[in-house]
Scaffold this motif. Sequence first.
Motif, PDB file in Angstrom:
ATOM      1  N   VAL A  44      63.737  49.084  59.215  1.00  0.00           N
ATOM      2  CA  VAL A  44      63.691  49.595  57.862  1.00  0.00           C
ATOM      3  C   VAL A  44      64.184  49.081  56.976  1.00  0.00           C
ATOM      4  CG1 VAL A  44      61.993  50.294  56.217  1.00  0.00           C
ATOM      5  CG2 VAL A  44      61.612  51.398  58.499  1.00  0.00           C
ATOM      6  N   SER A  45      64.429  48.065  56.032  1.00  0.00           N
ATOM      7  CA  SER A  45      65.188  47.561  55.190  1.00  0.00           C
ATOM      8  C   SER A  45      64.388  47.143  54.292  1.00  0.00           C
ATOM      9  CB  SER A  45      66.010  45.687  55.580  1.00  0.00           C
ATOM     10  OG  SER A  45      64.982  45.099  56.656  1.00  0.00           O
ATOM     11  N   GLY A  46      63.842  47.511  53.844  1.00  0.00           N
ATOM     12  CA  GLY A  46      62.666  47.810  52.374  1.00  0.00           C
ATOM     13  C   GLY A  46      61.936  48.412  51.986  1.00  0.00           C
ATOM     14  N   GLU A  47      60.656  48.515  50.923  1.00  0.00           N
ATOM     15  CA  GLU A  47      59.646  48.800  51.194  1.00  0.00           C
ATOM     16  C   GLU A  47      59.042  49.089  52.073  1.00  0.00           C
ATOM     17  OE1 GLU A  47      57.226  50.864  47.055  1.00  0.00           O
ATOM     18  OE2 GLU A  47      59.357  48.826  47.059  1.00  0.00           O
ATOM     19  N   ILE A  48      58.063  50.489  52.321  1.00  0.00           N
ATOM     20  CA  ILE A  48      56.959  50.372  52.727  1.00  0.00           C
ATOM     21  C   ILE A  48      56.230  51.202  52.372  1.00  0.00           C
ATOM     22  CG2 ILE A  48      55.897  51.260  55.397  1.00  0.00           C
ATOM     23  CD1 ILE A  48      57.629  49.003  55.660  1.00  0.00           C
ATOM     24  N   ALA A  49      55.174  50.939  52.499  1.00  0.00           N
ATOM     25  CA  ALA A  49      54.021  51.572  51.409  1.00  0.00           C
ATOM     26  C   ALA A  49      53.679  53.062  52.054  1.00  0.00           C
ATOM     27  CB  ALA A  49      52.999  50.449  51.403  1.00  0.00           C
ATOM     28  N   ARG A  72      77.275  46.574  48.005  1.00  0.00           N
ATOM     29  CA  ARG A  72      76.544  47.039  47.294  1.00  0.00           C
ATOM     30  C   ARG A  72      75.656  48.139  48.297  1.00  0.00           C
ATOM     31  NH1 ARG A  72      81.935  47.749  44.974  1.00  0.00           N
ATOM     32  NH2 ARG A  72      82.061  46.298  43.498  1.00  0.00           N
ATOM     33  N   GLU A  73      76.259  49.558  48.523  1.00  0.00           N
ATOM     34  CA  GLU A  73      75.945  50.757  48.893  1.00  0.00           C
ATOM     35  C   GLU A  73      74.435  50.779  47.692  1.00  0.00           C
ATOM     36  OE1 GLU A  73      78.456  50.950  48.546  1.00  0.00           O
ATOM     37  OE2 GLU A  73      79.454  50.959  50.235  1.00  0.00           O
ATOM     38  N   ARG A  74      73.187  50.289  48.726  1.00  0.00           N
ATOM     39  CA  ARG A  74      71.270  51.080  47.530  1.00  0.00           C
ATOM     40  C   ARG A  74      70.962  52.540  48.357  1.00  0.00           C
ATOM     41  NH1 ARG A  74      68.087  46.581  48.481  1.00  0.00           N
ATOM     42  NH2 ARG A  74      67.144  47.533  47.157  1.00  0.00           N
ATOM     43  N   ASP A  75      70.007  52.999  47.546  1.00  0.00           N
ATOM     44  CA  ASP A  75      69.496  54.652  48.738  1.00  0.00           C
ATOM     45  C   ASP A  75      68.752  54.574  48.502  1.00  0.00           C
ATOM     46  OD1 ASP A  75      71.631  55.474  46.297  1.00  0.00           O
ATOM     47  OD2 ASP A  75      70.234  56.526  44.965  1.00  0.00           O
ATOM     48  N   VAL A  76      68.422  55.482  49.992  1.00  0.00           N
ATOM     49  CA  VAL A  76      66.895  55.197  50.566  1.00  0.00           C
ATOM     50  C   VAL A  76      66.575  56.492  50.162  1.00  0.00           C
ATOM     51  CG1 VAL A  76      66.883  55.725  53.078  1.00  0.00           C
ATOM     52  CG2 VAL A  76      68.650  54.441  52.244  1.00  0.00           C
ATOM     53  N   LEU A  77      64.933  56.582  50.366  1.00  0.00           N
ATOM     54  CA  LEU A  77      64.332  57.394  49.841  1.00  0.00           C
ATOM     55  C   LEU A  77      63.223  57.551  50.473  1.00  0.00           C
ATOM     56  CD1 LEU A  77      62.758  59.900  47.568  1.00  0.00           C
ATOM     57  CD2 LEU A  77      61.637  58.102  46.600  1.00  0.00           C
ATOM     58  N   ILE A  78      63.255  58.192  51.304  1.00  0.00           N
ATOM     59  CA  ILE A  78      61.705  58.849  52.324  1.00  0.00           C
ATOM     60  C   ILE A  78      60.837  59.791  51.946  1.00  0.00           C
ATOM     61  CG2 ILE A  78      60.853  59.212  54.966  1.00  0.00           C
ATOM     62  CD1 ILE A  78      63.412  58.430  55.652  1.00  0.00           C
ATOM     63  N   GLU A  79      59.406  59.558  51.774  1.00  0.00           N
ATOM     64  CA  GLU A  79      58.559  60.628  50.661  1.00  0.00           C
ATOM     65  C   GLU A  79      58.471  62.071  52.163  1.00  0.00           C
ATOM     66  OE1 GLU A  79      57.842  60.388  47.938  1.00  0.00           O
ATOM     67  OE2 GLU A  79      58.613  59.104  46.940  1.00  0.00           O
ATOM     68  N   ASP A  80      57.513  62.802  51.495  1.00  0.00           N
ATOM     69  CA  ASP A  80      57.514  63.750  52.375  1.00  0.00           C
ATOM     70  C   ASP A  80      55.833  63.238  53.091  1.00  0.00           C
ATOM     71  OD1 ASP A  80      58.070  65.636  50.031  1.00  0.00           O
ATOM     72  OD2 ASP A  80      56.021  65.704  49.087  1.00  0.00           O
ATOM     73  N   HIS A  81      55.439  63.812  54.900  1.00  0.00           N
ATOM     74  CA  HIS A  81      55.328  64.127  55.834  1.00  0.00           C
ATOM     75  C   HIS A  81      55.138  61.814  56.365  1.00  0.00           C
ATOM     76  CE1 HIS A  81      51.614  64.227  58.233  1.00  0.00           C
ATOM     77  NE2 HIS A  81      51.984  65.332  58.275  1.00  0.00           N
ATOM     78  N   VAL A  82      56.413  61.802  57.141  1.00  0.00           N
ATOM     79  CA  VAL A  82      57.432  60.719  57.783  1.00  0.00           C
ATOM     80  C   VAL A  82      57.137  60.900  58.914  1.00  0.00           C
ATOM     81  CG1 VAL A  82      58.113  58.878  57.171  1.00  0.00           C
ATOM     82  CG2 VAL A  82      57.312  59.312  55.160  1.00  0.00           C
ATOM     83  N   TRP A  83      56.476  60.043  59.493  1.00  0.00           N
ATOM     84  CA  TRP A  83      56.858  59.839  60.435  1.00  0.00           C
ATOM     85  C   TRP A  83      57.854  59.344  61.764  1.00  0.00           C
ATOM     86  CZ3 TRP A  83      52.565  59.478  65.803  1.00  0.00           C
ATOM     87  CH2 TRP A  83      53.225  60.386  66.340  1.00  0.00           C
ATOM     88  N   VAL A 132      67.095  53.388  59.486  1.00  0.00           N
ATOM     89  CA  VAL A 132      66.103  52.739  57.889  1.00  0.00           C
ATOM     90  C   VAL A 132      67.885  52.925  57.113  1.00  0.00           C
ATOM     91  CG1 VAL A 132      65.589  54.209  55.790  1.00  0.00           C
ATOM     92  CG2 VAL A 132      64.363  54.927  59.067  1.00  0.00           C
ATOM     93  N   SER A 133      67.862  50.969  56.894  1.00  0.00           N
ATOM     94  CA  SER A 133      68.540  50.732  56.686  1.00  0.00           C
ATOM     95  C   SER A 133      69.020  50.847  54.644  1.00  0.00           C
ATOM     96  CB  SER A 133      69.023  49.208  56.589  1.00  0.00           C
ATOM     97  OG  SER A 133      68.330  48.967  58.011  1.00  0.00           O
ATOM     98  N   LYS A 134      70.106  50.200  53.725  1.00  0.00           N
ATOM     99  CA  LYS A 134      70.664  51.006  52.478  1.00  0.00           C
ATOM    100  C   LYS A 134      69.331  49.671  52.049  1.00  0.00           C
ATOM    101  CE  LYS A 134      72.653  46.581  52.108  1.00  0.00           C
ATOM    102  NZ  LYS A 134      74.033  46.056  51.143  1.00  0.00           N
ATOM    103  N   GLY A 135      68.951  50.686  50.643  1.00  0.00           N
ATOM    104  CA  GLY A 135      67.457  50.274  49.395  1.00  0.00           C
ATOM    105  C   GLY A 135      66.240  50.338  50.289  1.00  0.00           C
ATOM    106  N   SER A 136      66.366  51.503  51.533  1.00  0.00           N
ATOM    107  CA  SER A 136      64.895  51.094  51.877  1.00  0.00           C
ATOM    108  C   SER A 136      64.157  52.544  51.193  1.00  0.00           C
ATOM    109  CB  SER A 136      64.835  51.761  53.000  1.00  0.00           C
ATOM    110  OG  SER A 136      65.507  50.626  54.093  1.00  0.00           O
ATOM    111  N   ARG A 137      62.425  52.271  51.518  1.00  0.00           N
ATOM    112  CA  ARG A 137      62.062  52.849  50.534  1.00  0.00           C
ATOM    113  C   ARG A 137      59.977  53.477  51.718  1.00  0.00           C
ATOM    114  NH1 ARG A 137      60.086  54.971  44.854  1.00  0.00           N
ATOM    115  NH2 ARG A 137      58.840  56.563  45.136  1.00  0.00           N
ATOM    116  N   ILE A 138      59.701  55.009  52.026  1.00  0.00           N
ATOM    117  CA  ILE A 138      58.999  54.506  52.825  1.00  0.00           C
ATOM    118  C   ILE A 138      58.729  55.577  52.157  1.00  0.00           C
ATOM    119  CG2 ILE A 138      58.203  55.279  55.060  1.00  0.00           C
ATOM    120  CD1 ILE A 138      60.941  55.198  56.101  1.00  0.00           C
ATOM    121  N   GLY A 139      56.828  55.115  52.377  1.00  0.00           N
ATOM    122  CA  GLY A 139      55.587  56.017  52.030  1.00  0.00           C
ATOM    123  C   GLY A 139      55.483  57.378  52.250  1.00  0.00           C
TER     124      GLY A 139
END
Length: 266
Positions: free
Chosen positions: A201-206, A165-176, A183-190
């Motif tokens: 990217v296929s998961g969570e990056i702090a 299934r599809e999953r959301d992607v979130l990229i926080e402020d000031h990311v290079w 950046v694949s489904k379900g990813s989050r980059i701090g």
Amino acid sequence: MEDSAAQPELARRAWARLAPFAAGRLFEPFLAYACVTDQPGHAILASEGVVGLPRVTQAGGVSNFVFCGHRASLGKVQIEFDGSDNILFLGAHATPGHCKIRVHGSGHVFHFGSFSSASSLTVLLQGEGGKILVGDDCMFSARIILSNSDQHAIYQRATGARINRERDVLIEDHVWLGRDVRVSKGSRIGRDSIIAQGAVVSGEIAAHVVAGGLPARMLQTDVTWSRVRADSLAEAEASPGHRQRLLRAEKLRRRIAALEAGAGPA
């Protein structure tokens, strides 16, 4: 739109769906926007000083909205809708470059924050009710791909059930993001993090890390970055370029505050 008389209320309802992600960000209120293009199936609403408008094609659906922020540069953006009730927000002073946004399905939200930039970017939204959210002051290099989907379905043979299934992607402020990052489904980059060239990217990056590889993994911690090249962070923050960006951000904050107070643009 199908019913132009209902357009303002539909646009306001669409805008409300952006509010949870907008909190604490450089986000102009709804009254800053006026409808500049009202076509069957979609409308473009723009704030003051937008340079160029996205080119939109509509394969099907109704009630799709594109919001273009104050002084955003959007003449190279191409959007394809095939669905209904989708919202795209391109923030103030955003420069997404050669950007292609393909939205297949309904109820999606894409947010590209204020002062964020890209050389070239492809955004793929599929399914129903998905989100790809990019914060303020992000910097994307060339040939970046953001996707909430694998593009095709995978099924469990024993049950016939779909398992990807599809999953959301979130990229926080000031990311290079470096060149050729996906950046694949379900990813989050701090916030403040850096993704090295060619990484997936296929998961969570702090937050505050450098990550790279296939899949991306943490390579260094406790970092930040600047658009200004200098020998130290102190020198970068003292540079004219950095100070100019701070002044532009402060001017936008004053504009937002004036609009929210009902005083008109500052």
